[in-house]
Design an enzyme around this catalytic site. Structure first.
Site, short mmCIF file in Angstrom:
data_model
loop_
_atom_site.label_atom_id
_atom_site.label_comp_id
_atom_site.label_asym_id
_atom_site.label_seq_id
_atom_site.Cartn_x
_atom_site.Cartn_y
_atom_site.Cartn_z
N LEU A 49 -33.73 25.00 73.85
CA LEU A 49 -32.30 24.66 73.80
C LEU A 49 -31.55 25.42 74.87
O LEU A 49 -31.89 26.55 75.21
CB LEU A 49 -31.73 25.00 72.42
CG LEU A 49 -32.36 24.29 71.22
CD1 LEU A 49 -31.74 24.81 69.92
CD2 LEU A 49 -32.15 22.79 71.33
N CYS A 50 -30.49 24.79 75.37
CA CYS A 50 -29.63 25.46 76.33
C CYS A 50 -29.01 26.69 75.69
O CYS A 50 -28.69 26.65 74.51
CB CYS A 50 -28.52 24.50 76.80
SG CYS A 50 -28.83 23.90 78.46
N PRO A 51 -28.85 27.79 76.43
CA PRO A 51 -29.01 27.90 77.88
C PRO A 51 -30.38 28.43 78.35
O PRO A 51 -30.48 28.86 79.50
CB PRO A 51 -27.92 28.90 78.24
CG PRO A 51 -27.85 29.81 77.07
CD PRO A 51 -28.17 28.97 75.87
N ASP B 117 -33.29 19.10 75.97
CA ASP B 117 -32.00 19.34 75.32
C ASP B 117 -30.94 18.47 76.01
O ASP B 117 -30.73 18.61 77.23
CB ASP B 117 -31.64 20.82 75.46
CG ASP B 117 -30.30 21.13 74.79
OD1 ASP B 117 -29.63 20.20 74.30
OD2 ASP B 117 -29.94 22.32 74.76
#
Lengths: 85, 331
Positions: free
Chosen positions: A20-22, A47
């Site tokens: 998942l970001c970041p 993501d």
């Protein structure tokens, strides 16, 4: 969307599928940091936030997003490392 | 010939009266082992108050955050969060330093995401303690988290592999952070001031301190005023947060806060230098911000207590710039 035929030569590929970001942004920044100016990173993400975050990261770093595609929930970005870093 | 030496000497037991301890964790503060409260005799002399700083840098791992880290660690252990998992946390340094030490003592490792402007001293100290340090620009993720890149990164590290590798300590959302101050810092201050405190001043950071201490003090005496110090957007005061640019932590309780004083970097650093040079207190810049806040209080005869989160020794690289040519021979 671009096709593979538009894609420049890739010097390194980073697969961040499932992250998942970041985290993809961070890892991409580390890889770009060790590339030479003009070299291209192929970045694979899953993501959906990457669609906004990766172009923003490239702009912020002074790199060039030379191509991208979004197919079946998998995004691919080709980022050319900039010269002014 | 080899000789095997075995110790037949029984270890000495902990004896607080002579400050002898079996384990560093026994130095962690509580109401019977409080951090010192030291009066300011010079830098608030113009005000009609009696002001004290609570010297949190005399905690065993060097800062106010020893308290939160202790409670966060205990909470994770009690909930079984650490079974088969290590710890990840976002921190401006001090929570991570304490967590790294506590994690090491528990046989765990710490991964820390840390804003890139945090001084080198803290980053190096974390690596000295065996932590893995992910230096993170605050604007790492400009779309969703414009000033909270380290927090967002810690969350994404914790989420990878279905959350099987890391437990997120989560000081910004975890009530254990508040409870640390409700159960230790607040009662210590109440006892140390003999219940005569009228103002409590602390910086906005995770807000665990101001929420926990403020809640405790107001339960004892609702007339006590709780003052938060907030830096300006774009500030350079590690550990403090401006909620004009950063997300408000979930643990922040506005009901216990009476006023918010905004402080410029310049005023905070000037107050920090005065604390060094006129009070002999080797404090970090967040203490200067708190003392600048204390100076705004002019209420005759009242007792004011401010938090001094950590020492100046972690910020010498900052002060190299701030001091310019001060203290160097002008020949």
């Amino acid at each position: 969307m671009t096709t593979q035929t538009d894609v420049p030569n890739t010097h390194e590929t980073l697969d961040t599928s499932g992250l998942l970001c970041p985290l993809p942004v961070y890892k991409a920044g580390m890889v770009l940091g060790r590339l030479e100016p003009g070299q291209v990173l192929e970045l694979i993400c899953t993501d959906p936030g990457s669609l906004q975050d990766i172009p923003a990261m490239a702009r912020q770093r002074g790199d060039t997003l030379v191509a991208s595609e979004d197919l079946n929930g998998t995004q691919r970005f080709w980022i050319e490392k900039g010269t002014k870093q | 010939m080899t000789t095997t030496v075995t110790s037949e000497v029984e270890p000495l037991e902990t004896d607080r009266s002579v400050r002898r301890y079996e384990d560093i964790r026994q130095l962690l503060p509580d109401v019977d082992n409080p951090t010192p409260l030291v009066q300011l005799n010079q830098v608030v002399a113009g005000n009609q108050i009696t002001a004290y700083l609570k010297l949190e840098w005399l905690n065993p791992f060097g800062s106010l955050k020893d308290r939160a880290a202790t409670y966060l660690m205990a909470g994770m252990q009690e909930r079984g969060d650490l079974e088969g998992r290590d710890i990840v946390e976002a921190s401006s340094g001090n929570t991570a330093i304490a967590l790294a030490a506590l994690a090491a003592l528990a046989g765990k490792s710490l991964t820390v995401t840390i804003p890139s402007e945090v001084p080198a001293e803290k980053r190096t100290m974390l690596r000295m303690l065996g932590a893995e340090v992910w230096e993170t620009p605050d604007d790492l993720c400009p779309v969703d988290h414009p000033k909270d890149g380290a927090i967002a990164l810690a969350r994404s590290i914790a989420a990878q592999d279905g959350g099987s590798r890391f437990a997120l300590a989560n000081q910004y959302e975890n009530e254990d952070n508040v409870r640390a101050h409700y159960e230790t810092t607040g009662p210590e201050i109440w006892r140390q001031t003999e219940g005569r405190i009228s103002y409590f001043v602390a910086g906005f950071g995770t807000t665990g301190t101001i929420t926990g201490v403020g809640r405790y003090l107001k339960e004892r005496n609702p007339a006590i005023r709780v003052i938060a110090v907030e830096p300006q957007p774009g500030h350079r005061l590690p550990g403090l947060k401006s909620f004009q640019e950063a997300k408000q932590p979930g643990i922040l309780d506005w009901d216990v806060i009476d006023d918010v004083l905004r402080v410029d970097d310049e005023d905070a650093y000037e107050a920090t230098k005065q604390l060094h040079r006129r009070e002999g207190l080797i404090v970090g810049p967040s203490t200067g911000a708190v003392v600048h806040g204390i100076r705004q209080i002019d209420d005759h005869g009242k007792i004011v207590v401010g938090i001094s989160p950590d020492s100046g020794t972690k910020y010498t690289s900052y002060f190299e710039h701030i001091l310019g040519d001060e203290g160097q021979p002008q020949i």
